[in-house]
Design a protein around this motif. Structure first.
Motif, PDB file in Angstrom:
ATOM      1  N   GLY A 257       5.906 -17.114   5.731  1.00 51.20           N
ATOM      2  CA  GLY A 257       4.910 -18.170   5.876  1.00 51.20           C
ATOM      3  C   GLY A 257       3.567 -17.731   6.416  1.00 51.20           C
ATOM      4  N   THR A 258       3.367 -16.424   6.635  1.00 53.87           N
ATOM      5  CA  THR A 258       2.063 -15.948   7.091  1.00 53.87           C
ATOM      6  C   THR A 258       1.025 -16.148   5.988  1.00 53.87           C
ATOM      7  N   LYS A 259      -0.133 -16.665   6.366  1.00 52.04           N
ATOM      8  CA  LYS A 259      -1.200 -16.883   5.383  1.00 52.04           C
ATOM      9  C   LYS A 259      -1.976 -15.580   5.207  1.00 52.04           C
ATOM     10  N   LEU A 260      -1.915 -15.036   4.011  1.00 53.21           N
ATOM     11  CA  LEU A 260      -2.598 -13.785   3.691  1.00 53.21           C
ATOM     12  C   LEU A 260      -3.838 -14.067   2.855  1.00 53.21           C
ATOM     13  N   SER A 261      -4.787 -13.161   2.929  1.00 53.93           N
ATOM     14  CA  SER A 261      -5.975 -13.262   2.082  1.00 53.93           C
ATOM     15  C   SER A 261      -5.597 -12.891   0.649  1.00 53.93           C
ATOM     16  N   PRO A 262      -6.440 -13.205  -0.332  1.00 54.12           N
ATOM     17  CA  PRO A 262      -6.138 -12.805  -1.719  1.00 54.12           C
ATOM     18  C   PRO A 262      -5.903 -11.302  -1.858  1.00 54.12           C
ATOM     19  N   GLU A 263      -6.693 -10.495  -1.140  1.00 55.29           N
ATOM     20  CA  GLU A 263      -6.516  -9.041  -1.214  1.00 55.29           C
ATOM     21  C   GLU A 263      -5.166  -8.627  -0.626  1.00 55.29           C
ATOM     22  N   GLU A 264      -4.783  -9.263   0.467  1.00 50.68           N
ATOM     23  CA  GLU A 264      -3.500  -8.937   1.098  1.00 50.68           C
ATOM     24  C   GLU A 264      -2.333  -9.385   0.222  1.00 50.68           C
ATOM     25  N   HIS A 265      -2.488 -10.518  -0.452  1.00 45.48           N
ATOM     26  CA  HIS A 265      -1.465 -10.969  -1.397  1.00 45.48           C
ATOM     27  C   HIS A 265      -1.305  -9.964  -2.537  1.00 45.48           C
ATOM     28  N   ARG A 266      -2.417  -9.456  -3.033  1.00 43.41           N
ATOM     29  CA  ARG A 266      -2.344  -8.476  -4.122  1.00 43.41           C
ATOM     30  C   ARG A 266      -1.653  -7.204  -3.651  1.00 43.41           C
ATOM     31  N   PHE A 267      -1.956  -6.795  -2.425  1.00 43.35           N
ATOM     32  CA  PHE A 267      -1.292  -5.612  -1.872  1.00 43.35           C
ATOM     33  C   PHE A 267       0.219  -5.836  -1.818  1.00 43.35           C
ATOM     34  N   ALA A 268       0.627  -7.004  -1.322  1.00 43.77           N
ATOM     35  CA  ALA A 268       2.054  -7.310  -1.204  1.00 43.77           C
ATOM     36  C   ALA A 268       2.732  -7.348  -2.566  1.00 43.77           C
ATOM     37  N   ALA A 269       2.020  -7.847  -3.580  1.00 48.53           N
ATOM     38  CA  ALA A 269       2.589  -7.932  -4.921  1.00 48.53           C
ATOM     39  C   ALA A 269       2.702  -6.557  -5.576  1.00 48.53           C
ATOM     40  N   ASP A 270       1.753  -5.665  -5.265  1.00 48.40           N
ATOM     41  CA  ASP A 270       1.735  -4.340  -5.894  1.00 48.40           C
ATOM     42  C   ASP A 270       2.617  -3.333  -5.165  1.00 48.40           C
TER      43      ASP A 270
ATOM     44  N   LEU B 182       4.281  -1.805   4.894  1.00 48.80           N
ATOM     45  CA  LEU B 182       3.847  -2.933   5.706  1.00 48.80           C
ATOM     46  C   LEU B 182       2.601  -3.543   5.075  1.00 48.80           C
ATOM     47  N   VAL B 183       2.501  -4.854   5.149  1.00 53.37           N
ATOM     48  CA  VAL B 183       1.425  -5.578   4.466  1.00 53.37           C
ATOM     49  C   VAL B 183       0.277  -5.842   5.434  1.00 53.37           C
ATOM     50  N   PRO B 184      -0.952  -5.449   5.088  1.00 53.26           N
ATOM     51  CA  PRO B 184      -2.098  -5.788   5.938  1.00 53.26           C
ATOM     52  C   PRO B 184      -2.188  -7.301   6.139  1.00 53.26           C
ATOM     53  N   GLY B 185      -2.526  -7.702   7.358  1.00 51.09           N
ATOM     54  CA  GLY B 185      -2.638  -9.124   7.655  1.00 51.09           C
ATOM     55  C   GLY B 185      -1.348  -9.774   8.107  1.00 51.09           C
ATOM     56  N   SER B 186      -0.264  -9.004   8.159  1.00 44.68           N
ATOM     57  CA  SER B 186       1.016  -9.564   8.605  1.00 44.68           C
ATOM     58  C   SER B 186       0.955  -9.936  10.082  1.00 44.68           C
ATOM     59  N   GLU B 187       1.697 -10.963  10.446  1.00 44.18           N
ATOM     60  CA  GLU B 187       1.777 -11.379  11.842  1.00 44.18           C
ATOM     61  C   GLU B 187       2.896 -10.617  12.556  1.00 44.18           C
ATOM     62  N   ILE B 188       2.866 -10.692  13.882  1.00 43.46           N
ATOM     63  CA  ILE B 188       3.843  -9.966  14.689  1.00 43.46           C
ATOM     64  C   ILE B 188       5.177 -10.715  14.693  1.00 43.46           C
ATOM     65  N   GLY B 189       6.229  -9.979  14.430  1.00 44.89           N
ATOM     66  CA  GLY B 189       7.577 -10.531  14.472  1.00 44.89           C
ATOM     67  C   GLY B 189       8.560  -9.441  14.843  1.00 44.89           C
ATOM     68  N   SER B 190       9.790  -9.829  15.102  1.00 47.14           N
ATOM     69  CA  SER B 190      10.779  -8.844  15.532  1.00 47.14           C
ATOM     70  C   SER B 190      11.451  -8.181  14.335  1.00 47.14           C
ATOM     71  N   LEU B 191      12.092  -7.064  14.618  1.00 47.65           N
ATOM     72  CA  LEU B 191      12.794  -6.317  13.581  1.00 47.65           C
ATOM     73  C   LEU B 191      13.912  -7.150  12.966  1.00 47.65           C
ATOM     74  N   LEU B 192      14.551  -7.979  13.766  1.00 45.99           N
ATOM     75  CA  LEU B 192      15.643  -8.807  13.266  1.00 45.99           C
ATOM     76  C   LEU B 192      15.146 -10.057  12.555  1.00 45.99           C
ATOM     77  N   LEU B 193      14.139 -10.709  13.129  1.00 45.80           N
ATOM     78  CA  LEU B 193      13.756 -12.036  12.649  1.00 45.80           C
ATOM     79  C   LEU B 193      12.638 -11.967  11.613  1.00 45.80           C
ATOM     80  N   ASN B 194      12.927 -11.302  10.511  1.00 46.17           N
ATOM     81  CA  ASN B 194      12.052 -11.352   9.343  1.00 46.17           C
ATOM     82  C   ASN B 194      12.927 -11.180   8.114  1.00 46.17           C
ATOM     83  N   ASP B 195      12.391 -11.559   6.964  1.00 45.46           N
ATOM     84  CA  ASP B 195      13.199 -11.544   5.743  1.00 45.46           C
ATOM     85  C   ASP B 195      12.598 -10.655   4.663  1.00 45.46           C
TER      86      ASP B 195
END
Length: 236
Positions: free
Chosen positions: A138-151, A156-169
């Motif tokens: 549910g982190t809101k990424l910029s269009p450039e960050e979305h493209r990075f994640a898709a490619d 690790l995706v630029p613009g990602s928020e801080i979360g724990s090693l366990l609590l992410n999907d």
């Protein structure tokens, strides 16, 4: 094992001190941003509660998140006890079981790419944090960050928020997350889990369009379910 859910199963749970059912009543996340992100948020809430329960009830050495419809090998715990104490273990080898064809199963060497039930974490690392929360959570990424994640599905995706090693999907990025923490992610060397699909209640996204080459590869990796496999994974 802690099982977390809104409703208790419609069957009698085994009487075992190593099994707890955690009944939760939190409001279901809004589906304003889509059904899948809402399902992931709900899963993370349940997982956090289950992890807190496990830590308060026992002294767990490892933690593994397991979706309700997936299955793990009866050999996995014994193997885990016998091996060197690594920071974590990735399940790359496993099976895909389509409910429409209950007597066949597909072997895969890319289990971690298709199924979230693919990671074992040493307990002292489970709550360590980093930039691990992407648009999947549910982190809101910029269009450039979305493209990075898709490619790039593995960094690790630029613009990602801080979360724990366990609590992410973001299960395809687990190796990068361990690298960020300076830890080595080892691999379980056998087919250790079953990903069940096609039963109508999968929250995950479809695998996508299947080409002729992909279909032929899937057929090549398909096996009859043997009595040994049925016993190892309690396949009904």
């Amino acid at each position: 094992m802690v099982v977390a859910g809104h409703e208790a199963p419609d069957f009698e749970l085994p009487q075992d001190h190593c099994l707890k059912f955690l009944s939760l009543d939190h409001p279901l996340p809004s589906q304003e941003e889509g059904e899948y992100p809402a399902a992931v948020k709900d899963k993370m809430i349940k997982l956090a509660a289950a992890w807190d329960c496990a830590k308060s009830a026992w002294n767990p050495q490892h933690v593994m998140k397991l979706d309700w419809d997936d299955l793990i090998s009866s050999r996995l715990v014994e193997w885990l006890v016998s091996v060197k104490d690594e920071a974590g273990y990735l399940l790359k080898h496993g099976w895909i079981w389509r409910s429409q064809i209950p007597f066949l199963v597909q072997r895969t060497e890319y289990f971690d790419r298709v199924c979230g039930s693919c990671l074992i974490i040493r307990s002292d690392l489970a709550d360590q944090t980093g930039p691990f929360l992407t648009h999947v959570e549910g982190t809101k990424l910029s269009p450039e960050e979305h493209r990075f994640a898709a490619d790039d599905h593995y960094s690790l995706v630029p613009g990602s928020e801080i979360g724990s090693l366990l609590l992410n999907d973001s299960h395809q990025r687990y190796t990068a997350q361990f690298d960020y923490l300076g830890q080595r992610l080892a691999t379980v060397p056998f087919n250790a889990a079953v990903c069940r699909i096609g039963h109508g209640n999968n929250a995950g996204r479809p695998f996508g369009t299947e080409t002729t080459r992909m279909l032929l590869g899937r057929l090549r990796r398909t096996r009859l379910i043997t009595p040994r496999l049925r016993k190892e994974f309690m396949l009904a």
